[in-house]
Design a protein around this motif. Structure first.
Motif, mmCIF file in Angstrom:
data_model
loop_
_atom_site.group_PDB
_atom_site.id
_atom_site.type_symbol
_atom_site.label_atom_id
_atom_site.label_comp_id
_atom_site.label_asym_id
_atom_site.label_seq_id
_atom_site.Cartn_x
_atom_site.Cartn_y
_atom_site.Cartn_z
ATOM 1 N N LEU A 35 77.342 46.502 -23.708
ATOM 2 C CA LEU A 35 76.607 45.267 -23.902
ATOM 3 C C LEU A 35 75.877 45.324 -22.287
ATOM 4 C CD1 LEU A 35 78.381 42.536 -25.615
ATOM 5 C CD2 LEU A 35 76.559 44.360 -26.264
ATOM 6 N N PHE A 36 76.673 45.076 -21.370
ATOM 7 C CA PHE A 36 76.533 45.258 -20.322
ATOM 8 C C PHE A 36 75.832 46.843 -19.894
ATOM 9 C CE2 PHE A 36 77.190 46.626 -15.753
ATOM 10 C CZ PHE A 36 76.111 45.804 -14.806
ATOM 11 N N ILE A 37 76.334 47.961 -20.156
ATOM 12 C CA ILE A 37 75.573 48.828 -19.549
ATOM 13 C C ILE A 37 74.401 49.026 -20.200
ATOM 14 C CG2 ILE A 37 75.682 51.683 -19.536
ATOM 15 C CD1 ILE A 37 79.156 51.011 -18.679
ATOM 16 N N THR A 38 74.316 49.288 -21.578
ATOM 17 C CA THR A 38 72.965 48.931 -22.382
ATOM 18 C C THR A 38 72.475 48.536 -22.093
ATOM 19 O OG1 THR A 38 74.615 49.763 -24.129
ATOM 20 C CG2 THR A 38 72.428 49.058 -24.583
ATOM 21 N N ALA A 39 72.188 47.097 -21.415
ATOM 22 C CA ALA A 39 71.296 46.060 -21.147
ATOM 23 C C ALA A 39 71.016 46.033 -19.941
ATOM 24 C CB ALA A 39 71.895 44.746 -21.215
ATOM 25 N N LEU A 40 70.980 47.024 -19.313
ATOM 26 C CA LEU A 40 71.401 47.324 -17.528
ATOM 27 C C LEU A 40 70.440 49.027 -17.562
ATOM 28 C CD1 LEU A 40 71.658 46.924 -14.287
ATOM 29 C CD2 LEU A 40 73.585 48.626 -14.533
ATOM 30 N N LEU A 41 70.500 49.086 -18.433
ATOM 31 C CA LEU A 41 70.002 50.767 -18.654
ATOM 32 C C LEU A 41 68.440 50.459 -19.009
ATOM 33 C CD1 LEU A 41 72.840 53.160 -19.326
ATOM 34 C CD2 LEU A 41 71.769 52.895 -17.122
ATOM 35 N N LEU A 42 68.151 49.970 -20.417
ATOM 36 C CA LEU A 42 67.321 50.497 -21.043
ATOM 37 C C LEU A 42 66.527 48.598 -20.681
ATOM 38 C CD1 LEU A 42 68.236 49.809 -24.640
ATOM 39 C CD2 LEU A 42 67.259 51.023 -23.366
ATOM 40 N N ARG A 43 67.013 48.038 -19.373
ATOM 41 C CA ARG A 43 66.371 47.061 -18.418
ATOM 42 C C ARG A 43 64.853 47.707 -18.163
ATOM 43 N NH1 ARG A 43 68.028 43.919 -13.959
ATOM 44 N NH2 ARG A 43 69.127 45.592 -12.803
ATOM 45 N N PHE A 44 64.894 48.695 -17.655
ATOM 46 C CA PHE A 44 63.978 49.203 -16.664
ATOM 47 C C PHE A 44 63.014 49.719 -17.185
ATOM 48 C CE2 PHE A 44 67.694 50.428 -14.295
ATOM 49 C CZ PHE A 44 67.483 50.123 -13.163
ATOM 50 N N LEU A 45 63.649 50.355 -18.596
ATOM 51 C CA LEU A 45 62.586 50.220 -19.432
ATOM 52 C C LEU A 45 61.817 49.414 -20.248
ATOM 53 C CD1 LEU A 45 64.608 53.607 -21.654
ATOM 54 C CD2 LEU A 45 62.579 53.328 -20.002
ATOM 55 N N ARG A 46 62.237 48.344 -19.678
ATOM 56 C CA ARG A 46 61.470 47.225 -20.413
ATOM 57 C C ARG A 46 61.609 46.504 -21.619
ATOM 58 N NH1 ARG A 46 58.646 44.072 -16.513
ATOM 59 N NH2 ARG A 46 57.743 45.338 -14.901
ATOM 60 N N VAL A 47 63.220 46.809 -22.273
ATOM 61 C CA VAL A 47 63.288 46.235 -23.714
ATOM 62 C C VAL A 47 64.065 45.442 -23.149
ATOM 63 C CG1 VAL A 47 65.418 47.059 -25.152
ATOM 64 C CG2 VAL A 47 63.771 48.838 -24.167
ATOM 65 N N PRO A 48 63.567 44.508 -24.709
ATOM 66 C CA PRO A 48 64.237 43.118 -24.264
ATOM 67 C C PRO A 48 66.399 42.640 -24.700
ATOM 68 C CG PRO A 48 62.286 42.823 -25.368
ATOM 69 C CD PRO A 48 63.305 44.550 -24.969
ATOM 70 N N TYR A 49 66.708 41.938 -24.285
ATOM 71 C CA TYR A 49 68.306 42.144 -24.039
ATOM 72 C C TYR A 49 68.563 42.124 -25.710
ATOM 73 C CZ TYR A 49 68.798 41.335 -18.976
ATOM 74 O OH TYR A 49 68.628 41.205 -17.919
ATOM 75 N N ILE A 50 67.702 41.370 -26.002
ATOM 76 C CA ILE A 50 68.137 41.500 -27.732
ATOM 77 C C ILE A 50 68.110 42.332 -28.608
ATOM 78 C CG2 ILE A 50 67.075 40.005 -30.194
ATOM 79 C CD1 ILE A 50 66.373 38.296 -28.556
ATOM 80 N N LEU A 51 67.353 43.713 -27.990
ATOM 81 C CA LEU A 51 66.824 44.922 -29.058
ATOM 82 C C LEU A 51 68.861 46.086 -28.387
ATOM 83 C CD1 LEU A 51 63.379 45.989 -28.966
ATOM 84 C CD2 LEU A 51 65.109 44.751 -31.034
ATOM 85 N N SER A 52 68.188 45.542 -26.845
ATOM 86 C CA SER A 52 69.611 46.426 -26.597
ATOM 87 C C SER A 52 71.136 46.053 -26.880
ATOM 88 C CB SER A 52 70.093 45.535 -25.054
ATOM 89 O OG SER A 52 68.601 46.114 -23.929
ATOM 90 N N PHE A 53 71.052 44.679 -27.078
ATOM 91 C CA PHE A 53 72.879 44.435 -27.329
ATOM 92 C C PHE A 53 73.225 44.728 -29.534
ATOM 93 C CE2 PHE A 53 72.730 40.184 -24.777
ATOM 94 C CZ PHE A 53 73.241 41.324 -23.704
ATOM 95 N N MET A 54 71.871 44.727 -29.808
ATOM 96 C CA MET A 54 71.869 45.433 -31.284
ATOM 97 C C MET A 54 71.734 46.470 -31.070
ATOM 98 S SD MET A 54 68.874 43.200 -33.253
ATOM 99 C CE MET A 54 67.111 43.616 -32.879
ATOM 100 N N LEU A 55 71.423 47.395 -30.501
ATOM 101 C CA LEU A 55 71.321 48.928 -30.318
ATOM 102 C C LEU A 55 72.519 49.411 -29.801
ATOM 103 C CD1 LEU A 55 67.897 50.266 -27.972
ATOM 104 C CD2 LEU A 55 68.728 50.186 -31.132
ATOM 105 N N ALA A 56 73.450 48.501 -28.466
ATOM 106 C CA ALA A 56 74.712 48.940 -28.513
ATOM 107 C C ALA A 56 75.859 48.395 -29.825
ATOM 108 C CB ALA A 56 75.079 47.794 -27.427
#
Length: 384
Positions: free
Chosen positions: A17-38
């Motif tokens: 969850l942390f790594i996915t959110a951290l990597l996608l943050r640079f693409l301005r992907v909201p955390y909600i979507l990062s967690f769902m993609l994880a």
């Protein structure tokens, strides 16, 4: 399974969850979507029982979310929300009913259509609020309107969730009876909490005395889960109970500040697991016609833009600010997923709507000022 293996898998889940959110943050992907993609990645990595090991966090996520939403309100503040009522009603009417009727026309499924229309009604509080902050738009005149409608949507969503959670899963009972029962319970809960507010304020004053103690968090979490669980056993939505418990905590109290300081991280942890579990346990194989997605995704974006523009005009904003507002309010998010969790068959569909609306809505938010500025020479707005 050995306890060491459980720790490894649970640790791996939180790390993902942390790594996915951290990597996608640079693409301005909201955390909600990062967690769902994880969650999709987790399907290929983790054993099926991984959610059983974090079940408490997953099941308590909605409780913590609505409790923290309730903390932002008081009975007095709820009564004072007069200027936002008309825009809020327009927002509900134009985003709930068109989606419901079109969904029912395609599926002929009343329950499915009710859940989907509820899920596609509210904009994402977390995404919109974060975008307003990140792009320095809180000083814009439409910011107060958007935040006000988000608050209105929160309140309506609490009511809808309470009504729907009381009727789903009891197929042997008459739907009309279930609806009436849920409404009666809803009114009783509001009335009971209103009557007990003075008693609760005194209880909070006593709680202030031990709010700095390390054991204070045990008391808050214990009472919160205990009362919400008891509400569920009585047929009352835990989301509603959690919300009302939050309302009862005065903003000026030490308890309020301590709860925000000590439990906000626990809330974020629980929500991360909840959004992960949403996609981890779902499948993208549609049981409904794919036509539904092609029909409702653009409809939900169009109705949200139109309703926000009309609401902004009713609120007294000029055309330029109204256009900016309408293009800045499109993303769906956390509430959509919570509604979809009530009926598993809706989850793949709602996930795709949230995914695409979040991406398109975020892009629309970024370009909204430039698009609105094109109206500068063509109109004479009442205000910015």
């Amino acid at each position: 399974m050995h306890s060491g293996e459980v720790l490894v898998w649970v640790g791996g889940l939180f790390s993902l969850l942390f790594i996915t959110a951290l990597l996608l943050r640079f693409l301005r992907v909201p955390y909600i979507l990062s967690f769902m993609l994880a969650g999709f990645l987790g399907k290929e990595i983790f054993p099926e029982k991984v959610l059983d090991w974090v079940a408490l966090l997953e099941h308590s996520a909605v409780v913590f979310l609505f409790f923290f939403i309730g903390l932002e309100y008081s009975f007095e503040r709820l009564w004072k929300m007069k200027s936002i009522v008309k825009p809020g009603i327009v927002d509900f009417a134009l985003n709930f009913f068109p989606v419901f009727f079109l969904s029912y026309l395609i599926t002929k499924d009343l329950l499915f259509s009710s859940v989907v229309s509820s899920a596609l009604y509210p904009s994402s509080t977390s995404i919109v609020a974060k975008l307003l902050s990140d792009y320095k738009r809180l000083v814009f005149p439409e910011a107060d309107l958007l935040i006000g409608i988000l608050i209105f949507e929160d309140l309506v969503s609490v009511v809808l969730l309470s009504l729907m959670s009381g009727g789903i899963g009891n197929g042997s009972e008459d739907p009309t009876f279930l609806l009436l029962r849920s409404i009666v319970f809803l009114l009783l809960v509001f009335f009971l909490f209103y009557l007990l507010r003075n008693l609760s304020y005194r209880a909070v004053n006593h709680a202030d005395r031990i709010s700095q103690e390390p054991i204070f968090s045990f008391m808050i979490v214990g009472f919160l889960l205990l009362l919400c669980g008891a509400g569920e056993l009585l047929g009352i939505s835990s989301a509603l109970v959690a919300f009302m418990l939050g309302v009862l905590v005065p903003e000026q109290s030490i308890t309020y500040k301590t709860v925000e300081e000590k439990l906000s991280d626990l809330k974020e942890l629980a929500l991360g697991v909840f959004f992960f579990g949403f996609t981890y346990g779902s499948s993208l194989s549609f049981e409904q016609d794919f036509l539904l997605l092609l029909a409702l995704l653009p409809l939900s974006l169009i109705t949200k833009a139109i309703s926000t523009y009309i609401g902004a005009r009713l609120y007294g904003l000029g055309k330029k600010a109204s256009v900016r507002a309408s293009l800045s309010f499109l993303p769906r998010g956390e509430f959509s997923l919570i509604f979809a969790s009530l009926l598993p068959i809706t989850q793949p569909f709602v996930f795709l709507v949230v995914f695409f609306s979040s991406i398109l809505g975020s892009m629309s938010f970024v370009y909204a000022p430039k698009i609105a500025s094109m109206l500068k020479d063509r109109t004479k707005p009442k205000g910015l």
